[in-house]
Design an enzyme around this catalytic site. Structure first.
Site, PDB file in Angstrom:
ATOM      1  CD  GLU A  46      13.883 -42.975  -9.137  1.00  0.00           C
ATOM      2  OE1 GLU A  46      14.581 -42.454  -8.249  1.00  0.00           O
ATOM      3  OE2 GLU A  46      13.248 -44.037  -8.978  1.00  0.00           O
ATOM      4  CB  CYS A  69      20.248 -37.297  -8.009  1.00  0.00           C
ATOM      5  SG  CYS A  69      20.630 -39.049  -7.992  1.00  0.00           S
TER       6      CYS A  69
HETATM    7  N1  LIG Z   1      16.626 -39.335  -8.424  1.00  0.00           N
HETATM    8  C1  LIG Z   1      17.475 -39.636  -9.383  1.00  0.00           C
HETATM    9  O1  LIG Z   1      17.785 -40.784  -9.678  1.00  0.00           O
HETATM   10  C2  LIG Z   1      18.118 -38.535 -10.166  1.00  0.00           C
HETATM   11  C3  LIG Z   1      19.154 -38.833 -11.056  1.00  0.00           C
HETATM   12  C4  LIG Z   1      19.742 -37.781 -11.770  1.00  0.00           C
HETATM   13  C5  LIG Z   1      19.292 -36.479 -11.582  1.00  0.00           C
HETATM   14  N2  LIG Z   1      18.298 -36.256 -10.697  1.00  0.00           N
HETATM   15  C6  LIG Z   1      17.844 -34.892 -10.436  1.00  0.00           C
HETATM   16  O2  LIG Z   1      17.644 -34.233 -11.675  1.00  0.00           O
HETATM   17  C7  LIG Z   1      17.985 -32.869 -11.570  1.00  0.00           C
HETATM   18  C8  LIG Z   1      19.023 -32.517 -12.623  1.00  0.00           C
HETATM   19  O3  LIG Z   1      18.603 -32.912 -13.828  1.00  0.00           O
HETATM   20  P1  LIG Z   1      17.832 -31.898 -14.822  1.00  0.00           P
HETATM   21  O4  LIG Z   1      16.400 -31.832 -14.448  1.00  0.00           O
HETATM   22  O5  LIG Z   1      18.637 -30.662 -14.864  1.00  0.00           O
HETATM   23  O6  LIG Z   1      18.000 -32.755 -16.151  1.00  0.00           O
HETATM   24  P2  LIG Z   1      17.550 -32.398 -17.597  1.00  0.00           P
HETATM   25  O7  LIG Z   1      17.672 -30.966 -17.888  1.00  0.00           O
HETATM   26  O8  LIG Z   1      18.298 -33.371 -18.439  1.00  0.00           O
HETATM   27  O9  LIG Z   1      15.992 -32.748 -17.570  1.00  0.00           O
HETATM   28  C9  LIG Z   1      15.535 -34.051 -17.388  1.00  0.00           C
HETATM   29  C10 LIG Z   1      14.669 -34.494 -18.553  1.00  0.00           C
HETATM   30  O10 LIG Z   1      13.499 -33.710 -18.573  1.00  0.00           O
HETATM   31  C11 LIG Z   1      13.291 -33.229 -19.914  1.00  0.00           C
HETATM   32  N3  LIG Z   1      12.661 -31.909 -19.812  1.00  0.00           N
HETATM   33  C12 LIG Z   1      13.260 -30.748 -19.439  1.00  0.00           C
HETATM   34  N4  LIG Z   1      12.367 -29.738 -19.448  1.00  0.00           N
HETATM   35  C13 LIG Z   1      11.199 -30.272 -19.848  1.00  0.00           C
HETATM   36  C14 LIG Z   1       9.865 -29.752 -20.041  1.00  0.00           C
HETATM   37  N5  LIG Z   1       9.611 -28.470 -19.849  1.00  0.00           N
HETATM   38  N6  LIG Z   1       8.896 -30.609 -20.437  1.00  0.00           N
HETATM   39  C15 LIG Z   1       9.170 -31.911 -20.637  1.00  0.00           C
HETATM   40  N7  LIG Z   1      10.377 -32.460 -20.457  1.00  0.00           N
HETATM   41  C16 LIG Z   1      11.385 -31.667 -20.059  1.00  0.00           C
HETATM   42  C17 LIG Z   1      14.674 -33.161 -20.532  1.00  0.00           C
HETATM   43  O11 LIG Z   1      14.599 -33.252 -21.940  1.00  0.00           O
HETATM   44  C18 LIG Z   1      15.353 -34.352 -19.907  1.00  0.00           C
HETATM   45  O12 LIG Z   1      15.141 -35.511 -20.642  1.00  0.00           O
HETATM   46  C19 LIG Z   1      18.495 -32.683 -10.178  1.00  0.00           C
HETATM   47  O13 LIG Z   1      17.463 -32.205  -9.366  1.00  0.00           O
HETATM   48  C20 LIG Z   1      18.885 -34.079  -9.763  1.00  0.00           C
HETATM   49  O14 LIG Z   1      18.911 -34.278  -8.375  1.00  0.00           O
HETATM   50  C21 LIG Z   1      17.694 -37.224  -9.997  1.00  0.00           C
HETATM   51  C1  LIG Z   2      27.878 -43.271  -7.767  1.00  0.00           C
HETATM   52  C2  LIG Z   2      26.867 -43.016  -8.825  1.00  0.00           C
HETATM   53  C3  LIG Z   2      25.650 -42.303  -8.343  1.00  0.00           C
HETATM   54  C4  LIG Z   2      24.650 -42.081  -9.446  1.00  0.00           C
HETATM   55  C5  LIG Z   2      23.500 -41.316  -8.935  1.00  0.00           C
HETATM   56  C6  LIG Z   2      22.506 -40.969  -9.978  1.00  0.00           C
HETATM   57  C7  LIG Z   2      21.970 -39.637  -9.703  1.00  0.00           C
HETATM   58  O1  LIG Z   2      22.474 -38.584 -10.013  1.00  0.00           O
END
Ligand SMILES: NC(=O)c1ccc[n+]([C@@H]2O[C@H](COP(=O)([O-])OP(=O)(O)OC[C@H]3O[C@@H](n4cnc5c(N)ncnc54)[C@H](O)[C@@H]3O)[C@@H](O)[C@H]2O)c1
Ligand SMILES: CCCCCCC=O
Length: 927
Positions: free
Chosen positions: A199, A233
């Site tokens: 995701e 996201c």
């Molecule tokens: N599609 C979705 O449902 C969704 C939801 C929320 C966020 N996102 C996306 O996530 C991004 C933001 O989140 P983020 O990535 O900054 O979150 P984050 O920094 O929390 O990383 C996500 C997870 O990956 C792990 N992680 C980080 N670096 C790692 C590595 N080198 N090796 C293994 N694991 C590692 C972290 O511990 C964490 O659990 C954005 O691109 C956002 O769009 C997507």
């Molecule tokens: C309205 C809640 C949206 C949540 C989306 C999760 C991804 O960042």
């Protein structure tokens, strides 16, 4: 596993090991167990609501209502949905059969995968970790994630812990976060061939069409973008709209930002903060090179960035190179939907696409011509809350999906099951060797015949099948085979999985005699069967003979629309069809109240004269369509009108300002000369040159005539003042002559050398010589440019007589030097004291022969008049020959004979070089 081995494991290994051990007990398989776990999870979320919200307040400055609203309520709903439907989701799913599998059981059995690893992100930590966990539990898996109990141990931590975790073997990894880590996850998963759900994120575009209610659109966009401080996201990443809309979009967004978060969002409880300073700095750097239209305020120590809108952003701007994931909203202008579609398709597939338009066709077109994880028309983020929709990305925005049954399916293995009986072996003979053409014919029939058909066709086929099954088909070679076929057909009718209505029953019969068997027919009609629509969801089962009665009410049966619109559809879809889609349905127009059939209604839509519409010129006015025409032509401030002078088209409200500057606007001559047809652009020229009454200056004004008169009187003045003009002109000529002389002197002064060396090239030597020789009297003296003996020294000049002078006349080249009046004479020693050398240069190629220059040297005698200080005031060129005695040169009348000159390359390319050198003593040069 022995105790020692367990104790030597890492924390992560232990967690996975515990989960796997628990999974292998089989406990999580039972539906009751899964439901209990889901209910426990629900209770946990409810009980801990306050702490959850407090945690997020600390991390993201989320308001207390924000967390339940955007995370935990959705989770509660997902759990309830799973609890309600789990039995159905987990049940075997019958699938369609062919003639080959007619009497077998063919179905899909969802089964748990094993241990699922759920890795969540920080922005909606509960939604993106507990959401997948619900699917994992419902599907009967164990999972490594929070919250904990034996089957779902929590492994908290950062990169190191996650990487350690990734070394373990899982049956599925469900990762939420950025794409870079997504690749690491996939790589780790590949080692064990573990399926993954990713995701991820991306740049989700938001197209705002010109045909839409901007106020509502911008309110929804402002909500979707600035919620959670843009760290969502699926937040709209950037806006695409037409250039003419940009200002209004900015105004509306600004208004909503103020409504949602007040004038000062720093003090507003509903406006969040950036997660940390690293992201704060990343976001601030993205602003580089873009124009801020709204917001931009920030405070690093508080991780605060205000809601910010960027205008006229170019596709290559920094902010367009990565997912923003913060409260910056760039607006890019496009010419319309076509360009927007192209723009979107030129980039990576986004997680979400937002389209704002009142035009349903445009929405459908954009959906058809683009791709994204999800798409929402006329709103933002809301698809996340619809449990029946799969939530996930595509391409760069991720793979796999969840929410509701999609989460269950994603974290289940959908196992294909075929269960046959150890009977009817004769039917299988067609696939066993020896292979024959006859067997192939039967195989073709059994394998290729499938599909559904209308109830009439079904009845006919049923009757045929019954009769067919009841006959004795006498094959000349194989009685056994015919019996088998008969059995198969019985089973087929009993199962009611039919071939298509145009089924080709051209079965190769060996004997065409058919004998009805009433008893068998009764038996068949009494067989218990499922509805022919069981795969579509009909749960009806009863005796074969009751099928027809059932089909006449079955919700899944295909029926014709009673309005005779020629559409056939499932009975359950009929009400919807008759209400919304049927071309023959009766409808009342909401605007004019008239009654229409569906088809006519669709044609009426968009043209109803009583419908309230916005002015097409986008002036903002709204009115019933009936008066729109008149408004557009005679009232709309944005209607187009041609300028009556230059004929170009302008909006009505810009016409007047234009006419105040229109170059074709008619003007009057300020001298009131009465000339017609003067325009703003020709007025100046007219007054200056064309106007008969304008006063003009005499054409000899440059020469000094001050006369001024009307243009028409200029001729007379020129006649009357001829003498005056001539004397003025001769004054001009004299002045210019003096100026010219002064300029020439300055040029000579500048071009001469100042290091005591003159290298003088005399070109056209033979012509000059010839010219002098042909003269009857006089000689030709040529003068070099003046040069200085040294900086601030004596001013000198060399002269040459090509045909000789004095004793050398007619036979020699004569060379002389003169001292000219110079700027620094007052500072110098007199008479001129330095040694002078003349050389005629040999221009032979030094590579072939050593040049032999002709050189003569003398030291001036202090008594010679030629080297006394020249008279001051006798400055200037000596050309013209008017020199006093002190300016006479000293030199060599017989410097070199003409004969001698021919012997070597003294003349080359018709030119000679004379060099003069003054040996100034070093002491003088240093002083
Ligand atoms: N599609 C979705 O449902 C969704 C939801 C929320 C966020 N996102 C996306 O996530 C991004 C933001 O989140 P983020 O990535 O900054 O979150 P984050 O920094 O929390 O990383 C996500 C997870 O990956 C792990 N992680 C980080 N670096 C790692 C590595 N080198 N090796 C293994 N694991 C590692 C972290 O511990 C964490 O659990 C954005 O691109 C956002 O769009 C997507
Ligand atoms: C309205 C809640 C949206 C949540 C989306 C999760 C991804 O960042």
């Amino acid at each position: 596993m022995n105790d020692f081995l367990f104790r030597s494991m890492s924390r992560e290994q232990k967690a996975v090991e515990r989960a796997r051990k628990a999974f292998l007990t089989g406990r999580s398989q039972s539906l009751e167990y899964r439901i209990t776990q889901l209910k426990n999870l629900l209770r946990f979320i409810r009980e801990r609501q306050k702490e959850i919200a407090e945690g997020l307040k600390k991390d993201l400055r989320r308001s207390e209502c924000g967390t339940p609203l955007y995370e935990t309520l959705g989770l509660e709903n997902e759990i309830n949905l799973a609890v309600r439907n789990l039995k159905e989701w987990a049940a075997p799913r019958p699938v369609s059969k062919s003639m080959m599998t007619i009497s077998d059981q063919v179905y899909i059995q969802p089964e748990p995968l094993g241990v699922v690893l759920v890795i969540g992100a920080w922005n909606y930590p509960w939604a993106v970790t507990i959401g997948p966990l619900i699917g994992a539990i419902a599907a009967g898996n164990a999972a490594v994630i929070k919250p904990s109990e034996e089957l779902y141990p929590v492994v908290t931590g950062g990169v190191t812990e996650t990487q350690e975790l990734l070394k373990q073997r899982f049956d599925h990894i469900f990762y939420t976060g950025n794409g870079t880590v997504g690749k690491i996850i996939m790589e780790a998963a590949a080692k064990h061939l573990t399926p993954t759900t990713l995701e991820l994120g991306g740049k989700s575009p938001c197209y705002i069409d010109s045909n839409c209610d901007l106020a509502i659109a911008c309110r929804r966009v402002a909500w979707g973008k600035f919620l959670n401080c843009g760290q969502t996201c699926i937040a709209p990443d950037y806006i695409l709209c037409e250039p003419s809309m940009q200002d209004r979009v900015i105004e509306e967004l600004k208004k909503n930002i103020k409504d949602f978060y007040t004038e000062d969002p720093t003090k507003c409880l509903d406006y969040g903060r950036i997660i940390n300073q690293r992201h704060f700095k990343r976001l601030m750097a993205l602003l580089e090179g873009s124009t801020i239209a709204v917001g931009g305020e920030n405070n690093e120590s508080d991780c605060y960035i205000g809601p910010t809108i960027l205008r006229d952003v170019k596709p290559d701007a920094k902010v367009m190179q990565e997912e923003i994931f913060g409260p910056l909203l760039p607006i890019l202008t496009v010419s319309g939907a076509d360009e927007a579609i192209k723009f979107i398709n030129q980039r990576e597939k986004p997680l979400a696409l937002y389209i704002f338009s009142s035009d349903d066709k445009l929405i459908k077109r954009m959906i058809a011509e683009t791709s994204s994880g999800g798409v929402v028309a006329n709103d933002c983020l809301m698809h996340f809350s619809v449990s029946s929709l799969p939530f996930g990305g595509v391409g760069n925005s991720g793979m796999g999906c969840y929410h509701g049954k999609h989460g269950f399916d994603n974290l289940s293995h959908l196992r294909g099951c075929l269960i046959k009986k150890l009977k009817m072996e004769n039917v299988n003979k067609m696939r066993y060797p020896p292979h024959t053409v006859d067997k192939l014919g039967w195989a073709r029939f059994f394998i290729l015949k499938h599909v559904d058909f209308g109830s009439l066709g079904r009845m006919m086929l049923l009757a045929l099948m019954v009769i067919f099954a009841a006959v004795i088909v006498q094959a000349p070679n194989s009685m056994e085979f015919n019996m088998a076929l008969s059995n198969a057909l019985c089973a087929f009718t009993a199962d009611m999985a039919y071939t298509e209505s145009k089924v080709n029953l051209n079965i190769p019969l060996w004997n065409e005699e058919i004998f009805p068997d009433m008893e068998l027919e009764q038996q068949i009609l009494s067989l218990p069967i499922r509805c022919i629509h069981s795969e579509e969801g009909c749960r009806w089962t009863a005796q074969n003979k009751l099928l027809q009665a059932h089909l006449s009410v079955c919700e899944f049966n295909v029926v014709s629309c009673p309005n005779r619109c020629s559409v056939k559809l499932l009975r359950r879809e009929l009400p919807e069809h008759m209400q919304h889609d049927c071309a023959k349905r009766k409808l009342h127009c909401d605007h004019c109240g008239d009654e229409f059939t569906g088809e006519a209604y669709e044609n009426h839509q968009g043209v109803c004269p009583e419908e309230s519409v916005y002015c097409e010129n986008k002036c903002g006015a709204r009115m019933v369509r009936r008066v729109l025409g008149q408004h557009s032509v005679s009232e709309c401030p944005k209607r187009k009108l041609p300028c009556r002078y230059c004929k170009k088209e302008f909006l009505y409200d810009t016409l007047q300002p234009h006419q105040q500057q229109c170059p074709r606007f008619p003007m009057q001559c300020p001298n009131r000369c009465g000339t017609p047809g003067i325009t703003r652009e020709t007025l100046m020229a007219h007054v200056k040159e064309g106007c008969s009454t304008a006063m003009v200056l005499c054409p000899f004004r440059e020469a000094g005539c001050k006369h001024k008169c009307p243009k028409t009187a200029v001729g007379r003045h020129l006649e009357e003042a001829t003498h005056t003009h001539l004397s003025l002109l001769s004054g001009v000529v004299n002045r210019q002559r003096l100026e010219l002389r002064e300029l020439r002197r300055a040029v000579e002064e500048l071009s001469g050398s100042r290091d005591g060396t003159l290298l003088w090239k005399l070109t056209d030597f033979s012509q000059r010589l010839q010219e002098v020789k042909s003269r009857t009297s006089g000689s030709l003296e040529l003068f070099s440019p003046a040069f200085y003996s040294h900086n601030y020294g004596y001013r000198l000049q060399v002269s040459a007589f090509p045909n000789g002078n004095g004793s050398g006349e007619g036979s020699h080249l004569s060379v002389y030097i003169r001292v000219l009046p110079g700027e620094y004479d007052g500072l110098l020693e007199w008479p001129f004291p330095y040694r002078v050398s003349f050389s005629l240069l040999d221009q032979s190629d030094p590579a072939l022969t050593k040049p032999q220059h002709i050189t003569e040297t003398f030291i001036p005698d202090p008594t010679w008049k030629n080297f006394q200080r020249p008279r001051p005031g006798a400055l200037g060129s000596v050309r013209g020959g008017c020199l006093d005695e002190s300016m006479l040169g000293f030199g060599y009348p017989k410097f070199i004979s003409h004969e001698e000159m021919k012997k070597r390359n003294y003349i080359r390319d018709n030119a000679i070089f004379i060099k003069a050198t003054i040996d100034v003593v070093q002491k003088i040069l240093n002083s």
